[in-house]
Motif scaffolding. Structure first.
Motif, PDB file in Angstrom:
ATOM      1  N   TYR A  94       0.837  -1.184   0.000  1.00  0.00           N
ATOM      2  CA  TYR A  94       0.000   0.000   0.000  1.00  0.00           C
ATOM      3  C   TYR A  94       0.877   1.241   0.000  1.00  0.00           C
ATOM      4  O   TYR A  94       1.961   1.253   0.608  1.00  0.00           O
ATOM      5  N   PHE A 124       0.768   5.323   0.933  1.00  0.00           N
ATOM      6  CA  PHE A 124       0.042   6.399   1.609  1.00  0.00           C
ATOM      7  C   PHE A 124       0.570   7.737   1.073  1.00  0.00           C
ATOM      8  O   PHE A 124       1.771   7.999   1.114  1.00  0.00           O
ATOM      9  N   THR A 179      -8.416   3.108  -4.457  1.00  0.00           N
ATOM     10  CA  THR A 179      -8.044   4.281  -3.662  1.00  0.00           C
ATOM     11  C   THR A 179      -9.018   4.451  -2.503  1.00  0.00           C
ATOM     12  O   THR A 179     -10.237   4.349  -2.685  1.00  0.00           O
ATOM     13  N   PHE A 224      -7.467   7.827   3.818  1.00  0.00           N
ATOM     14  CA  PHE A 224      -6.615   7.464   4.951  1.00  0.00           C
ATOM     15  C   PHE A 224      -6.908   8.492   6.035  1.00  0.00           C
ATOM     16  O   PHE A 224      -6.359   9.596   6.046  1.00  0.00           O
ATOM     17  N   VAL A 276      -6.411  -2.141   6.706  1.00  0.00           N
ATOM     18  CA  VAL A 276      -5.664  -1.023   6.120  1.00  0.00           C
ATOM     19  C   VAL A 276      -6.597  -0.088   5.361  1.00  0.00           C
ATOM     20  O   VAL A 276      -6.513   1.135   5.490  1.00  0.00           O
ATOM     21  N   THR A 277      -7.494  -0.657   4.582  1.00  0.00           N
ATOM     22  CA  THR A 277      -8.331   0.174   3.705  1.00  0.00           C
ATOM     23  C   THR A 277      -9.490   0.844   4.441  1.00  0.00           C
ATOM     24  O   THR A 277     -10.119   1.749   3.903  1.00  0.00           O
ATOM     25  N   LEU A 312       0.503   0.654  11.630  1.00  0.00           N
ATOM     26  CA  LEU A 312      -0.315   1.506  10.768  1.00  0.00           C
ATOM     27  C   LEU A 312      -0.571   2.864  11.422  1.00  0.00           C
ATOM     28  O   LEU A 312      -0.606   3.896  10.743  1.00  0.00           O
ATOM     29  N   LYS A 330       2.431   4.837  10.734  1.00  0.00           N
ATOM     30  CA  LYS A 330       2.406   5.362   9.367  1.00  0.00           C
ATOM     31  C   LYS A 330       1.542   6.629   9.303  1.00  0.00           C
ATOM     32  O   LYS A 330       1.901   7.604   8.621  1.00  0.00           O
ATOM     33  N   THR A 356      -5.005   6.192   0.758  1.00  0.00           N
ATOM     34  CA  THR A 356      -4.339   4.895   0.681  1.00  0.00           C
ATOM     35  C   THR A 356      -4.550   4.355  -0.717  1.00  0.00           C
ATOM     36  O   THR A 356      -5.690   4.263  -1.188  1.00  0.00           O
ATOM     37  N   SER A 415      -3.797   1.256  -3.504  1.00  0.00           N
ATOM     38  CA  SER A 415      -3.377  -0.122  -3.766  1.00  0.00           C
ATOM     39  C   SER A 415      -3.385  -0.332  -5.277  1.00  0.00           C
ATOM     40  O   SER A 415      -4.438  -0.588  -5.876  1.00  0.00           O
ATOM     41  N   GLU A 457       5.228   4.007   2.141  1.00  0.00           N
ATOM     42  CA  GLU A 457       4.712   2.710   1.707  1.00  0.00           C
ATOM     43  C   GLU A 457       4.658   1.730   2.868  1.00  0.00           C
ATOM     44  O   GLU A 457       5.441   1.834   3.828  1.00  0.00           O
TER      45      GLU A 457
END
Length: 382
Positions: free
Chosen positions: A3, A5, A31, A34, A98-99, A291, A294, A316, A318, A374
């Motif tokens: 992923y 960011f 997309t 985030f 994550v998403t 995360l 991040k 975010t 992918s 990333e």
């Protein structure tokens, strides 16, 4: 699983900025927003220092995540289970976590300073690492002890446990002067043993040696000697490549041996189950911390890059297979102006109003005119 960011100036409209990026990338990537809250910022000097610290923490957290996944993979070896199905974060698959990321305001309050929040994340990861290291050490010790017991049941006659092989009738018992030694003799040395054992030392009972067992490599022989000659006989026997076994006949030893093996097996199974449960839980905890870190990196770098007050949209991304380069090209073309002379020669009359911050430790080839980090986690490497 990879992923990216990214954050760019929102110009007062985060939602529209996100939709614009999503529209540009719709054919090449998934997309997602985030979502990063606003934090107490403090001084810019403190942010510069924190930015450097976050780089180091990011590396440490990634290593911890990979160690935990490797540990889980090792514990699951031989089980009919998919590692990817076991690696959950907040009871969600990694991709979903994550998403759909949301900052955990219960654990990491936004009214705390960025330095405090970073410290809390680091302390949590360090504590989990230490706990798991200790648990794994204890489990490894017990597993090794079990394997030692198991090897004694299955090895050749020079190493395996002799309880159940040596019988009562093979031994001289309750003698004040005599004792029976058990010696493993390589098959190639049978003749040498029969010719030499009586003269290896004084006080060996003649014709007392009897072969009581045999496997593919060794024969097991008894020999009766005077107790005072035991040490010398064993020493001389080793010089001839015979292997005296450390054995004392005990009627209850076989039952004790079986009981020890059952207890060691039960302990190993219980500890493995507990360690498996802890590893699954703590993988999720550490990945969540990673995360969150991040998110902190994106926030700190965005403030340093774009200035105050914070006004940026973070996403975010992918990329779809084989479209990673295309996504990068589209983003650089769209936001190259942010980098001034570094931004792929994109010009903008207002570029002096946008702070250009080069604190990301990257070389010129990987520099981007916007904030980019990333997260990469590979299942396949395991």
């Amino acid at each position: 699983m990879k992923y990216t960011f990214i954050s760019v100036p929102a110009l007062g409209d985060k939602q529209n900025t996100f939709l614009n990026i999503k529209g540009k990338l719709t054919d090449y990537a998934q997309t997602y927003q985030f979502n990063i809250p606003e934090f107490k910022i403090g001084t810019l000097d403190a942010l510069v220092v924190l930015s450097d610290d976050l780089v180091k923490y990011d590396t440490v957290f990634e290593q911890s995540v990979n160690k935990m996944a490797d540990m889980l993979n090792n514990l699951m070896r031989g089980q009919q289970a998919n590692l990817q199905d076991q690696l959950l974060v907040n009871d969600k698959p990694i991709d979903e976590y994550v998403t759909t990321f949301q900052w955990n305001t219960m654990k990491y309050r936004t009214d705390k300073s960025l330095q405090e929040t970073t410290g809390t994340l680091s302390q949590e990861v360090t504590a989990i690492d230490n706990i798991m290291k200790n648990k794994m050490n204890i489990y490894t010790q017990n597993k090794n002890a079990l394997q030692t017991l198991q090897r004694k049941q299955t090895g050749n006659l020079s190493v395996r446990n002799l309880n159940g092989i040596v019988k009562k009738q093979h031994c001289v018992l309750n003698s004040e002067f005599l004792t029976t030694l058990i010696v493993a003799v390589p098959k190639a040395l049978y003749k040498q043993w029969n010719n030499r054992y009586e003269t290896l030392t004084d006080m060996v009972v003649p014709r007392s040696s009897v072969k009581i067992a045999e496997d593919e490599e060794f024969g097991l022989f008894t020999v009766t000697v005077f107790q005072r000659a035991v040490d010398e006989f064993c020493h001389k026997a080793r010089e001839e490549r015979f292997i005296p076994r450390d054995f004392t006949y005990d009627e209850d030893a076989l039952q004790t041996q079986h009981r020890e093996l059952e207890e060691a097996s039960a302990t190993e199974r219980e500890q493995q189950a507990e360690l498996l449960r802890l590893t699954k839980t703590n993988f999720g905890e550490i990945f969540a911390s990673w995360l969150h870190l991040k998110a902190l990196r994106v926030f700190v770098e965005s403030v340093l890059r774009y200035g105050l007050p914070p006004d940026f949209a973070s996403v975010t991304i992918s990329p779809k297979p084989k479209f990673e380069k295309k996504v990068d090209e589209i983003m650089v073309a769209q936001y190259g102006r942010l980098g001034g002379v570094h931004g792929q020669s994109f010009k903008n009359d207002n570029q002096d109003e946008i702070l250009d911050h080069d604190l990301q430790s990257v070389n010129d080839s990987s520099y981007r005119p916007y904030v980019q980090f990333e997260l990469e986690f590979e299942y396949e490497r395991r």
